[in-house]
Structure formats: C-alpha cells, structure tokens
Design an enzyme around this catalytic site. Structure first.
Site, PDB file in Angstrom:
ATOM      1  N   THR B   1       0.843  -1.209   0.000  1.00 33.26           N
ATOM      2  CA  THR B   1       0.000   0.000   0.000  1.00 33.26           C
ATOM      3  C   THR B   1       0.877   1.257   0.000  1.00 33.26           C
ATOM      4  OG1 THR B   1      -1.663  -1.156   1.308  1.00 33.26           O
ATOM      5  CG2 THR B   1      -1.811   1.232   1.299  1.00 33.26           C
ATOM      6  N   GLY B  31      -9.950  -4.222   0.871  1.00 30.57           N
ATOM      7  CA  GLY B  31      -9.472  -3.752   2.177  1.00 30.57           C
ATOM      8  C   GLY B  31      -9.893  -2.316   2.421  1.00 30.57           C
ATOM      9  N   THR B  52      -2.458   2.483   6.286  1.00 31.35           N
ATOM     10  CA  THR B  52      -1.897   1.267   5.693  1.00 31.35           C
ATOM     11  C   THR B  52      -1.854   0.207   6.781  1.00 31.35           C
ATOM     12  OG1 THR B  52       0.109   0.263   4.784  1.00 31.35           O
ATOM     13  CG2 THR B  52       0.420   2.204   6.150  1.00 31.35           C
ATOM     14  N   GLY B  53      -1.824  -1.084   6.341  1.00 34.16           N
ATOM     15  CA  GLY B  53      -1.769  -2.156   7.345  1.00 34.16           C
ATOM     16  C   GLY B  53      -2.722  -3.261   6.962  1.00 34.16           C
TER      17      GLY B  53
END
Lengths: 174, 137
Positions: B1, B31, B52-53
C-alpha cells in the site's frame, strides 16, 4: 500557506524487502513521490499533489501498489484505490481492478467523470479502457511475483485460517 | 500500500491511498484503501489522513475518520495519530496499522505499530525531503 506533502510506502515488517537494494529503492521512491507532489503544487492543488505522488509510487514497482502489486489466491493482481478532496468531501475510488497500473488516476476519474463514489470490478475495468488506463496482465505479473506466490501458497495454512479451508476446497493447496 | 496527504497554497487538503492488497487474499476481497473514513480522509480545516496495514482492522476501526474527529475535537495531529494506533493495538494487538496525516496548518505526523513504515515529507522552499523507515527515525 506553503504547499506541504507527506507520503508512505506501507507499514509492515522488514521481511517484505527482498534485499537491502530493494529497501533503498523503496526509500528513494518516497523522495521521488514527495518531489512529484511538490512539482504538482506549482501548477495545481492538493488533489493534483496526492495523485502525482501516488502515481509515482504505483509506477515504481518497489511497493505493494500499481506495478508492484502482490497476487491474490488465484495468482491475479487486484487493486484498490481511493482519493478525497477536502474542500467538499468529494471522493473517488475503485476496487478489485485487475488491468491497471495507475489505479489512483482511475479513482480520480470516478470522482470527476462519474456520478459515483466507488466503482468495482468490470465497471472499473471499462472506465480504464475508456480513459486509456487499461493494461494487459503481462505488465503486472512477472516471474518473481509468481515464484513468491507459489512459495507462500505452500505455507498458506500458516497465514490465513478460514481461507485455508476455502483454498483446499478449490484444490489450490495440491 | 502507498499513500499521500497534502496541503496546497490555498489551504485545501487532499488524501490518496492505493494498494495491491494482501498476498493470497480471497478474490474480490476489498481492504481499507478505497473506503473513505478507513483508508483515507480529507476535510478542509481539519486534516488529511492515509492509512496502511491490515485492511480488515482499519475498516472496523474507521481509523482515518477517527483521526479527523480527534483533531476536530482539538487534539494535535501528532497525538491524534498516536491515539488511533494505540486504540487499534488495544483492540487487535500489534503489527497491523500505520497512519500519516497533515493538518490545516501544514503540520505532518505519522504513527504505526508495525516493525517499519517508509514515510517522507517535504514543503515548498525546504531544501531537502525528510525520509524515515524505522520507529526511531
């Protein structure tokens, strides 16, 4: 106010990097993205700044986005992207698109050329075709990605719990 | 990302996030990245955020919108991103979120609960771009 931009290349573990050269390319790409954003500030607004910065990273190949996107369970690339303009809370987003590299520009097209906020799958692909953003899978899938995909598939059970059962039903686990 | 947040000369804010998702994800899985309020948020006079993640946790926490609401309530941008990362960590454990944000004055901030997050920022008139990767950078 002076134009200011911040970027990220994703949060995770050092294991993502194939080697130190990859990590350095990844960090250099962040500098290039900031510079692309500040260059865009000379002629445009904050929306131009973030789209140019993210485009720079999508084209780079060092990130899990654009050219560097990872593969899904079927071995395909599926990308998601979203952009937002703070002046009137305008939003443009795409999801599960397979044949683009510049997903953020497609998201901006959703914002500026459609009446919608989020468009997925085949509809997003058709927009990509209409606006010259569609690319063949061969530009997104390469041998190193396929090798990494195959090696991780063997360890799928260590990564996902529920998906492992689904992948087994599909015969993907051999 | 990857993501970006920006403030322009007229004081407008914008945010953008783009991703290939997680490797071996189920086909059709989406996501946080395309979802406003989760993967990004931009609101003039408040802030712009990019996340992000692990998308599933960022969606459930509505992380980007949560940062904006804290800032709207008077919290500094650097404290707001830390508070949201700590909140997500308290719910789902470590290793799943990173945030960058910029407020309407041009203050930038980042916070994350993973091993690393590549991040950089720059401003018109500044000689160099500031780059960081590890928590202590």
């Amino acid at each position: 106010v002076k134009a200011t931009i911040a970027v990220h290349g994703g949060a995770g573990s050092l294991g993502y990097f194939v080697n130190e050269e990859h990590r350095q390319r990844y960090l250099n790409g962040l500098v290039n993205a900031v510079r692309a954003g500040l260059e865009a500030a000379k002629r445009g607004n904050a929306l131009d700044m973030v789209v140019e910065a993210v485009t720079s990273m999508e084209l780079d190949g060092s990130y899990d986005a654009g050219k560097g996107s990872v593969l899904n369970l079927y071995g395909e690339v599926e990308q998601d992207a979203g952009v937002m303009w703070g002046k009137d809370l305008s939003v443009g987003a795409v999801a599960s698109v397979k044949h683009v590299i510049n997903a953020i520009r497609l998201a901006r097209l959703v914002m500026e050329r459609t009446d919608h906020v989020l468009i997925t799958g085949e509809g997003a692909e058709e927009l990509a075709r209409q606006f010259g953003l569609w690319v063949p899978s061969t530009e997104l899938i390469n041998e190193s990605k396929i090798n990494r995909y195959k090696s991780l598939l063997r360890n799928l059970r260590s990564r996902y719990e529920k998906n492992t059962d689904l992948a087994r039903r599909l015969g993907l686990l051999g | 990302t990857v993501g970006a947040v920006a403030l322009d000369r007229d004081g407008n804010l914008a945010a953008a996030t783009s991703t290939g998702g997680t490797i071996l994800k189920w086909p059709g899985r989406v996501g946080d990245s395309p979802l406003p309020g989760a993967g990004y948020w931009a609101e003039n006079g408040v802030c712009a955020v990019s996340a992000t993640g692990i998308g599933e946790f960022i969606i459930r926490a509505m992380a980007s919108f949560r940062v904006a609401m804290l800032i709207k309530g008077g919290i500094k941008v650097s404290d707001a991103v830390k508070q949201v990362v700590n909140y997500v960590t308290s719910l789902f454990g470590p290793g799943n979120i990173g945030l960058i944000a910029i407020d309407s004055l041009g203050n930038v901030a980042s916070a994350f609960n993973t091993e690393v997050m590549g991040r950089a920022w720059g401003r018109e008139g500044m000689d160099k771009v500031i780059v960081a990767h590890f928590p202590g950078d």
